[in-house]
Each structure stands twice: as C-alpha cells, then as structure tokens.
Design a protein around this motif. Structure first.
Motif, short mmCIF file in Angstrom:
data_model
loop_
_atom_site.label_atom_id
_atom_site.label_comp_id
_atom_site.label_asym_id
_atom_site.label_seq_id
_atom_site.Cartn_x
_atom_site.Cartn_y
_atom_site.Cartn_z
N LEU A 50 0.83 -1.20 0.00
CA LEU A 50 0.00 0.00 0.00
C LEU A 50 0.86 1.26 0.00
O LEU A 50 1.85 1.34 0.73
CB LEU A 50 -0.89 -0.01 1.25
CG LEU A 50 -1.85 1.15 1.45
CD1 LEU A 50 -2.93 1.16 0.38
CD2 LEU A 50 -2.49 1.07 2.85
N VAL A 51 0.50 2.23 -0.82
CA VAL A 51 1.11 3.56 -0.74
C VAL A 51 0.25 4.35 0.24
O VAL A 51 -0.83 4.83 -0.09
CB VAL A 51 1.15 4.25 -2.12
CG1 VAL A 51 1.79 5.63 -1.99
CG2 VAL A 51 1.93 3.40 -3.11
N PHE A 52 0.74 4.46 1.46
CA PHE A 52 -0.07 5.04 2.54
C PHE A 52 0.32 6.50 2.73
O PHE A 52 1.36 6.81 3.32
CB PHE A 52 0.12 4.25 3.84
CG PHE A 52 -0.91 4.57 4.88
CD1 PHE A 52 -2.21 4.10 4.76
CD2 PHE A 52 -0.60 5.35 5.98
CE1 PHE A 52 -3.18 4.38 5.72
CE2 PHE A 52 -1.55 5.65 6.95
CZ PHE A 52 -2.85 5.16 6.82
N LEU A 53 -0.53 7.40 2.25
CA LEU A 53 -0.29 8.84 2.32
C LEU A 53 -1.41 9.53 3.10
O LEU A 53 -1.78 10.65 2.80
CB LEU A 53 -0.17 9.42 0.91
CG LEU A 53 1.01 8.89 0.09
CD1 LEU A 53 0.94 9.40 -1.36
CD2 LEU A 53 2.35 9.29 0.71
N ASN A 54 -1.92 8.81 4.10
CA ASN A 54 -3.03 9.34 4.89
C ASN A 54 -2.78 9.14 6.38
O ASN A 54 -3.64 8.68 7.12
CB ASN A 54 -4.35 8.68 4.49
CG ASN A 54 -5.54 9.36 5.14
OD1 ASN A 54 -5.42 10.43 5.73
ND2 ASN A 54 -6.70 8.73 5.06
N HIS A 55 -1.57 9.46 6.82
CA HIS A 55 -1.28 9.35 8.24
C HIS A 55 -2.18 10.26 9.07
O HIS A 55 -2.47 9.96 10.23
CB HIS A 55 0.20 9.70 8.49
CG HIS A 55 0.66 9.37 9.87
ND1 HIS A 55 1.19 8.14 10.20
CD2 HIS A 55 0.68 10.10 11.01
CE1 HIS A 55 1.50 8.12 11.48
NE2 HIS A 55 1.20 9.29 12.00
N GLY A 56 -2.64 11.35 8.49
CA GLY A 56 -3.41 12.33 9.23
C GLY A 56 -4.75 11.84 9.74
O GLY A 56 -5.26 12.38 10.73
N SER A 57 -5.34 10.84 9.12
CA SER A 57 -6.66 10.40 9.56
C SER A 57 -6.60 9.63 10.88
O SER A 57 -7.25 10.00 11.86
CB SER A 57 -7.33 9.55 8.48
OG SER A 57 -7.83 10.36 7.45
N GLY A 112 -3.60 2.07 -5.87
CA GLY A 112 -3.17 1.54 -4.59
C GLY A 112 -2.69 2.60 -3.62
O GLY A 112 -1.83 2.33 -2.77
N ILE A 113 -3.26 3.81 -3.73
CA ILE A 113 -2.84 4.93 -2.89
C ILE A 113 -3.95 5.26 -1.90
O ILE A 113 -5.07 5.57 -2.30
CB ILE A 113 -2.51 6.17 -3.75
CG1 ILE A 113 -1.36 5.86 -4.71
CG2 ILE A 113 -2.16 7.36 -2.85
CD1 ILE A 113 -1.11 6.97 -5.71
N GLU A 114 -3.64 5.19 -0.61
CA GLU A 114 -4.59 5.58 0.43
C GLU A 114 -4.34 7.04 0.76
O GLU A 114 -3.33 7.40 1.37
CB GLU A 114 -4.40 4.71 1.67
CG GLU A 114 -5.43 4.95 2.75
CD GLU A 114 -6.82 4.47 2.35
OE1 GLU A 114 -7.64 5.35 1.99
OE2 GLU A 114 -7.07 3.25 2.37
N ILE A 115 -5.28 7.90 0.33
CA ILE A 115 -5.15 9.33 0.55
C ILE A 115 -6.55 9.94 0.54
O ILE A 115 -7.39 9.54 -0.27
CB ILE A 115 -4.24 9.98 -0.52
CG1 ILE A 115 -3.84 11.41 -0.14
CG2 ILE A 115 -4.86 9.92 -1.90
CD1 ILE A 115 -2.72 11.98 -1.00
N PRO A 116 -6.84 10.90 1.42
CA PRO A 116 -8.18 11.49 1.42
C PRO A 116 -8.30 12.62 0.41
O PRO A 116 -7.30 13.26 0.04
CB PRO A 116 -8.32 12.04 2.85
CG PRO A 116 -6.91 12.37 3.24
CD PRO A 116 -6.02 11.38 2.54
N VAL A 117 -9.51 12.84 -0.04
CA VAL A 117 -9.82 14.00 -0.89
C VAL A 117 -10.82 14.84 -0.11
O VAL A 117 -11.89 14.36 0.26
CB VAL A 117 -10.39 13.57 -2.24
CG1 VAL A 117 -10.69 14.79 -3.10
CG2 VAL A 117 -9.39 12.65 -2.96
#
Length: 389
Positions: free
Chosen positions: A15-22, A349-354
């Motif tokens: 996973l490309v995890f770019l949502n540490h903020g959640s 495969g990128i976990e990121i919020p919009v």
C-alpha cells in the motif's frame, strides 16, 4: 532511511499510505508495548486497574508532558481530541445568548458538538469565515473583530483538518486572555507533526491526539487544562471520582487519584488503558529516530508534490510552505471528491483522502517518516491526477 523505517511499521507493504493524518499508523514496537500492557493487565486485572493504574497513568502523563511542554498534573488522558473538546463544551454551562466563536476551518465532528450543545442551552456557535488563500494575520484579525460582549469562549484548531493549515493559536490565546475570554485549542494534528509547547501556547484548554502524529495506539488522546479551570470541568461519564468515600470498596486507589482533575477525569468505568500506557514507547521510538529531521524531510517531500501538482493544474497553493507541516491540502480541478479518492485507491493503490472547502477540492497529502520519495512519485504518476499534464 525511509525504507528502513517503513519496515518498522505495521502497514501493508503493498500500500502507498499517504493518509497518516486520519488515524495515524503504528510502529511494531509500540504495538508490542501495548500488547505487553494488555497481558500484564489480564494477569491480575484487579491489581492492575484497581491499585496500579493511577501510578502507571501518571508516569505516562509525565512522559507526555515532558515531550509537549505541560505539567503532568494538568493533563488527563482521553480517547481522542474530540472527546476532550466535548468535555470542555459540556462543562461550560452557557447561558441563553452566550456565544462560542470559531473559524470556518474547524473539524466537522467538533462543529457538530458545539452546534448541538449551544442549541440546547440557547447559545450561539458562530463560525468566522477565513478566506483562502490563507494569510495567517487575517485569522487573528477576523476572530478578534467578531468578538461581542456575549463571547464566552474561542475555539480554534492548531492545525486544521480539511485544509492542513497551521493557525496562530498562541497569538489568539494571548489576545483572548487580555479580553477575559476563554480559549480551547483543538490540537488533533499538532502533537508530533510540529514542535509543541502547550504551556507556551497559553490556551485555557488544549485537546490533542497521540494516535496520529505521535504514532501511539488508537484511542490515545489527552486534555490539558490550566489549573484554575480544573474544578470547572466535568467528565462525560460520572464515576468514582464523585463519590464522597470509597463506599464499600477497599484497595481501589485508582478510582480516586491524587487531585480533583484526576478523580473526575481518569476513571469513567472499566476500560483498556493500554493505549495510554504505550504513549511513552511511541515517544521513545520517535526520539531514537531523530523526529525533527524526519519532519523536515517529510515537509520537503510534501512541498515537492504540492508545487508539481499545482503547476500541472494551473492552480495556486492555498498557503505558503511555512503555513503547513507534514500534511498539505493540494488543490485539484473541481470534481467529485469521493470518485477521485476511490480512483486513487482502487486504480493506483494509494490511500489518501480527498477533502473540500469553500467550493475547492483538495488531495490532502500526509507524509510521515515511513514514506519515501517513491511514494510521492507514485502519487504524482497516478492516472487520476494527470488532468492537464
């Protein structure tokens, strides 16, 4: 170094995890520390919860207070920052016509809590518009200009959730104190993402999370209150801290604690306190890996993504680089936010919020120490973000 750090976290390697903020992400050693506390609790739950927990919680608060610039006696653990905000909100005892002042950049769940509680008491929750692009000095000026004789408290995020902006909380708290107005700062995203000295911020109340940027387990947050306000605050659940005596029980010291703040706040029924006790392990993990240097590297990677994409789309950033930290809201062309989020996840495969605010859509990028330049490159190459490329 970033690839090595990635191996120390429990994240799916695919996973490309770019949502540490959640919700944050947990280092394996911190997870193991929490498990050790859970096992110790189960070996003798009565001794652990009934007799030892007060000392263990205080030791954990001392470690947290040292890291964040607050006396342990002015901190209590909470499941999350939103719970801390609710404790303050429900303790205020507003009168009909009173006002709580906030910006229009606040977290939606906290907006909902204030709106509900103010409506129930005949008070008003007023959200002041903060124009974008962001100019730091405008936040303070607009909030102070909106104060009325009925303003009881000013509520402001330290770092906004949707737009990832660092707001001028110290300046606001000083100005509010000079006017005799209480302040509550929502620090959900600040601890661990920026250097933080809570006492220097000067807020009457500060609610924060440990499970986000401090990399502690889920369910670890805190509430700070200046000592003159400890007697004002009441928990969302009344328990043994309100009992005049131990009422038929012996050997349950943890139910009462040492201070009024502890007695009222830290015991609200049986709960798993292992997330709180693992906070020192998270702090130690970050200290060993030179977190200030990691934050600087992460900010640089986020800035690269921001400027690449805004130039690609012919859009302007909503703030200067110094106005955000490891999390940045990148403007993208107007579109359905959920469709874009789903495409980035399902196709790339990128976990990121919009997110979206004021009619503008953003990809909210979080870069944490486990992220690499390759992760950011994957985002920049995602087919869903090639509009105008």
């Amino acid at each position: 170094m970033s690839e090595t750090l990635r191996d120390l976290f429990l994240l799916d390697p695919e996973l490309v995890f770019l949502n540490h903020g959640s919700f944050g992400a947990l280092p394996r050693e911190v997870w193991e520390a929490q498990q050790r506390w859970q096992l110790e609790m189960e070996r003798n739950p009565v001794a652990f919860l009934g007799r030892r927990s007060a000392i263990l919680l205080r030791e954990a608060r001392e470690a947290l207070g040292t890291a964040l610039g607050a006396a342990a006696g002015h901190l209590v653990f909470m499941p999350n920052a939103t719970t801390g905000v609710n404790v303050v909100a429900q303790s205020l005892r507003l009168q009909a016509g009173d006002e709580v002042l906030a910006s229009d950049l606040e977290y939606g769940a906290c907006d909902a809590a204030w709106e509900h509680l103010c409506a129930r008491q005949g008070a008003h929750y007023r959200r002041v518009e903060i124009p974008l692009p962001y100019q730091r000095e405008h936040v303070l000026a607009r909030l102070l200009a909106a104060i009325t004789p009925r303003t009881r408290l000013i509520f402001l995020s330290h770092i906004s959730s949707t737009t990832a902006l660092i707001l001028p909380v110290a300046e606001l708290c000083q100005a509010a104190r000079e006017r005799g107005i209480l302040t509550l700062i929502d620090g959900a995203h600040a601890p661990g993402q920026i250097a933080l000295d809570i006492e220097a911020v000067g807020a009457d109340f500060y609610a924060g999370n440990c499970h986000k940027w401090l990399c502690a387990p889920k369910g670890a947050g805190f509430l700070y209150a200046r000592p003159e306000h400890h007697g004002l605050l009441e928990p969302t659940v009344l328990s043994w801290g309100y009992a005049a005596s131990r009422a038929g029980h012996s050997g349950f010291d943890a139910y009462l604690g040492r201070s009024l703040f502890e007695r009222r706040m830290q015991w609200q029924g049986t709960r798993d306190i292992s997330a709180w006790l693992a906070v020192p392990a998270a702090l130690a993990f970050q200290a060993r890996h030179d977190w200030p240097a990691q934050r600087a590297r992460c900010h640089a990677l986020a800035a690269q993504a921001l400027h690449t994409l805004t130039q690609r789309f012919g859009l302007s950033p909503i703030a200067q680089d110094q106005d955000w930290a490891q999390m940045v809201a990148i403007p993208v062309p107007a579109q359905d936010p959920e469709s874009l989020r789903r495409s980035l996840f399902e196709d790339s495969g990128i976990e990121i919020p919009v997110t979206y605010h004021g009619g503008q859509v953003f990809v909210r990028l979080s870069v944490q120490a486990y992220n690499s330049a390759d992760d950011v490159a994957r985002l920049l190459a995602a087919p869903a973000l090639q509009i105008g490329a």
